[in-house]
Design an enzyme around this catalytic site. Structure first.
Site, PDB file in Angstrom:
ATOM      1  CB  CYS A  48      30.589 -21.333   4.605  1.00  0.00           C
ATOM      2  SG  CYS A  48      30.553 -21.865   2.880  1.00  0.00           S
ATOM      3  CB  CYS A  61      33.384 -24.588   0.790  1.00  0.00           C
ATOM      4  SG  CYS A  61      33.133 -22.880   0.363  1.00  0.00           S
ATOM      5  CB  SER A  62      35.647 -23.277   4.844  1.00  0.00           C
ATOM      6  OG  SER A  62      36.583 -23.334   3.792  1.00  0.00           O
ATOM      7  CB  CYS A  63      32.550 -18.606   2.354  1.00  0.00           C
ATOM      8  SG  CYS A  63      32.332 -19.398   0.762  1.00  0.00           S
TER       9      CYS A  63
END
Lengths: 104, 200, 63
Positions: B98, B101-103
């Site tokens: 991602c 962000c950090s999906c």
């Protein structure tokens, strides 16, 4: 790990259950600090017992918030850290733009 | 709940402060988490992978509509808005990132590794994936095409890794034990079993 | 000037963050996964990047 009875974390099938990623980070920090000799696990347990024991309202019991508070209080006692630093940095992080960090 | 809850921010701030003071390293925290919980979440993903390896019909369904499979199995511990499973083959290697962000698909992969949020991984994997994967121990021939899936909106991606050689005699449960979290992010290739046929 | 990619998946309508994040409503938009080859993106061979993009981010091109 001997966090049993009153101070037992949420468990399932013998594993600690984390509802959210930050909880696992906090748990990991406490264990890692202990392994590095910053405090003993018994000291942490005592702090956690104090923290959870002082909690009276049974409406919103959240284990890892007590866990977090116990960790920061113990670090303050050991003069390894001050809560002011935490407040300042948290405010900075909260002010980050996060248009993408959608709410799920 | 959002990763950006006040409590999540406080935890992140605490970790940064402790790291800066030299009391802690991110890796030490990662190691503890791995020890206590790494197998819990990824086990869900591993079960899907193992079943797909042994059941062609299930595999077909997994590759076309993983979301309903996950819903029907009722995995707990995280939302999957929509899950897409992409298949690794001899010719195509998939990896997930991602960039914004950090999906991350919690429900099938459990806790994300710390490096998944690292800006270096997030930016480099889309610009020089072959080098990044090589650094992570995945050497791919130049004939293998890499596809990087950027989990940038509501869709979560998971990789169906190649079934390792020498695993013909393993059953679904034994296969699931071989499947690692990193292989389902696409940053690890599963190696074969050393002594095929010896598994009971 | 955009980059040319290929739609490889269609995911129906999803809440559009560009309006929702500003309190202007969920305003669902069609969501696609678009595959861009590394040649097109970075002028390098051998890989592709697949990105989820809402319809308003896309422009149609003549094939």
């Amino acid at each position: 790990m001997e966090l049993k009875g009153l101070i037992a974390p949420p468990m399932a099938n013998g594993d600690v259950v984390f509802d959210e990623p930050w909880q696992s980070r906090v748990f990991g920090m406490a264990r890692a600090l202990c392994e590095q000799g910053m405090f003993t696990w018994d000291e942490f347990r005592e702090q956690l017992i104090l923290q959870i024991g002082s909690f009276t309202d049974d409406g919103d019991y959240q284990y890892f918030i007590h866990f977090f508070d116990a960790l920061t209080l113990l670090l303050e006692k050991k003069q390894l850290f001050s809560k002011d630093e935490l407040v300042v940095l948290s405010e900075q992080l909260a002010a980050r733009p996060h248009g993408h960090d959608h709410s799920h | 709940m959002s990763e950006e809850s006040p409590q999540a921010i406080r935890a992140e701030a605490l970790e940064s402060i402790l790291i800066e003071k030299g009391l802690l390293t991110a890796k030490a925290v990662d190691d503890v988490i791995a020890l206590y919980s790494e197998r819990v979440g990824p086990l869900n993903g591993a079960r899907l992978v193992a079943r797909a390896w042994v059941d062609p019909q299930f595999k077909k369904q997994l590759l076309t509509d993983a979301t309903s499979i996950v819903e029907s199995l009722g995995f707990e511990g995280g939302q999957v808005e929509k899950l897409v499973v992409v298949e690794n083959t001899d010719k195509v290697h998939n990896a997930v990132v991602c960039t914004l962000c950090s999906c991350y698909p919690w429900a099938v992969l459990g806790l994300p590794p710390k490096w998944y949020k690292d800006p270096a991984y997030r930016s480099r994997i889309v610009m020089e994936p072959r080098q990044v994967l090589a650094e992570m121990g995945v050497g791919l021939g130049s004939n293998v095409e890499i596809q990087v899936w950027d989990s940038s909106a509501e869709i979560r991606y998971m990789v169906l890794p190649v079934r390792p050689p020498g695993t013909q005699n393993l059953n679904e449960e034994q296969l699931a034990e071989l499947v690692t979290r990193d292989s389902m992010i696409g940053v690890e290739v599963l190696v074969g079993v050393e002594v095929p046929g010896e598994a009971s | 000037m955009g980059k040319r990619g290929e739609i490889v998946m269609y995911h129906s309508g999803w809440v559009f963050p560009d309006t929702n994040a500003h309190g202007k409503g969920e305003n669902p938009k069609h969501l696609y996964t678009v595959r861009f080859s590394s040649e097109v993106l970075w002028n390098k061979p051998g890989f592709a990047v697949c990105i989820d993009l809402f319809e308003p981010y896309l422009e149609s091109v003549d094939v």
